[in-house]
Design an enzyme around this catalytic site. Sequence first.
Site, short mmCIF file in Angstrom:
data_model
loop_
_atom_site.label_atom_id
_atom_site.label_comp_id
_atom_site.label_asym_id
_atom_site.label_seq_id
_atom_site.Cartn_x
_atom_site.Cartn_y
_atom_site.Cartn_z
N ARG A 250 0.86 -1.18 0.00
CA ARG A 250 0.00 0.00 0.00
C ARG A 250 0.90 1.23 0.00
NH1 ARG A 250 -2.18 0.87 5.44
NH2 ARG A 250 -0.79 2.66 5.45
N HIS A 254 -3.71 4.46 4.30
CA HIS A 254 -4.80 3.49 4.39
C HIS A 254 -6.07 4.05 3.78
CE1 HIS A 254 -7.67 0.61 5.97
NE2 HIS A 254 -8.33 1.61 6.52
N TYR A 263 3.89 6.04 11.18
CA TYR A 263 4.19 4.67 11.61
C TYR A 263 5.07 3.87 10.65
CZ TYR A 263 0.06 3.82 8.64
OH TYR A 263 -0.84 3.79 7.60
#
Length: 358
Positions: A250, A254, A263
């Site tokens: 990805r 998200h 993160y």
Amino acid sequence: MAAPLAKEEAEAGALSPEALVALYRAMARIRVVDERMATLQRAGRVGFYGVCTGQEAACIGSAAALRPSDWVFPALREGAAMLLRGFPLVTYLAQCFGNAGDVGRGRQMPSHQAGRSVNQVSWSSCIGNQLPQAVGAAWAAKLQREDTVVLAYLGDGATSTGDFHTALNFAGVARVPVVFVCQNNQWSISVPFRAQTATATVAEKAAAYGMPGVKVDGNDVEAVYAATAVAVARARRGEGPTLIEAETYRVGAHSSADDPSRYREAAEVERWRAKDPLVRTRARLEAAGLWDATREAALLDELSAEVAAAIHEAEATPPVQAESMFEGVYARLPWHLAEQRSELLSVLGSRAPVPRDD
């Protein structure tokens, strides 16, 4: 461990040059759609959007192995399967605006497209619960002796849900015609895959449920197509389910509500950008003499114009009428809801603008 595709099986799912070009166009199309819609979300013109940037090959390659009569149970990043299967782009985009052009009449979150015309079911944002539903549909097809296969998508995060276990266990026991495609994009929002499971792969989990598990390069559209074509043919022959793990990444957030820089490291993202499925497919086409810079420029111009026109039309569509909330649930409206509908129409009518004398 995950079983590799046998050579003869991979050849059975080989793509013709024309088909590979068509899949490249489909991947390029959803890339342009995602880029434009993400921009609209940031501008406040749609409330939410989830892109599949970097995962186009996993979605398009797997969906291409289906027949029109087969069914798709998606997760967040498989809307492009609908477009590949012929769903109108304007109607697809209208869902993000939640207006009268949306077949769901604005009753779902944006990026939750569905369409009976292409046998694609809406998902509900609850991770993994489309999987038992897909198995139920496949079981129904088996009981009715229909020549139908169900494709059930999931992400790596869904493998940690009870619905994953329930679905694969039932599918294995009942040997239903379902193919599970896990897009392992390395991150379940902010949870890395290494924290998701103690197994090295998702595919090896299939052994516990009595079905084949296959791991493929999810950024290689031909490999994804070949693996899915074999699994679909197997299911159609009555030989039961398959679990495919398409390893991909990805590249973006998200969703439009996420900040991945909090993160994960930028260097990791750049390593995966080098494996971009569109770049890889284009290089393969160029090496075969099927593509060049002129064709690429023409395609991008064509797609940019198509998407811009579709967004303009979709965004200009009128809003859903308020009384539509009473439609599509009951074949015959119960008396108490009929009264409420009449009251609503009366209130709406009383709020009509008063003509001015000037």
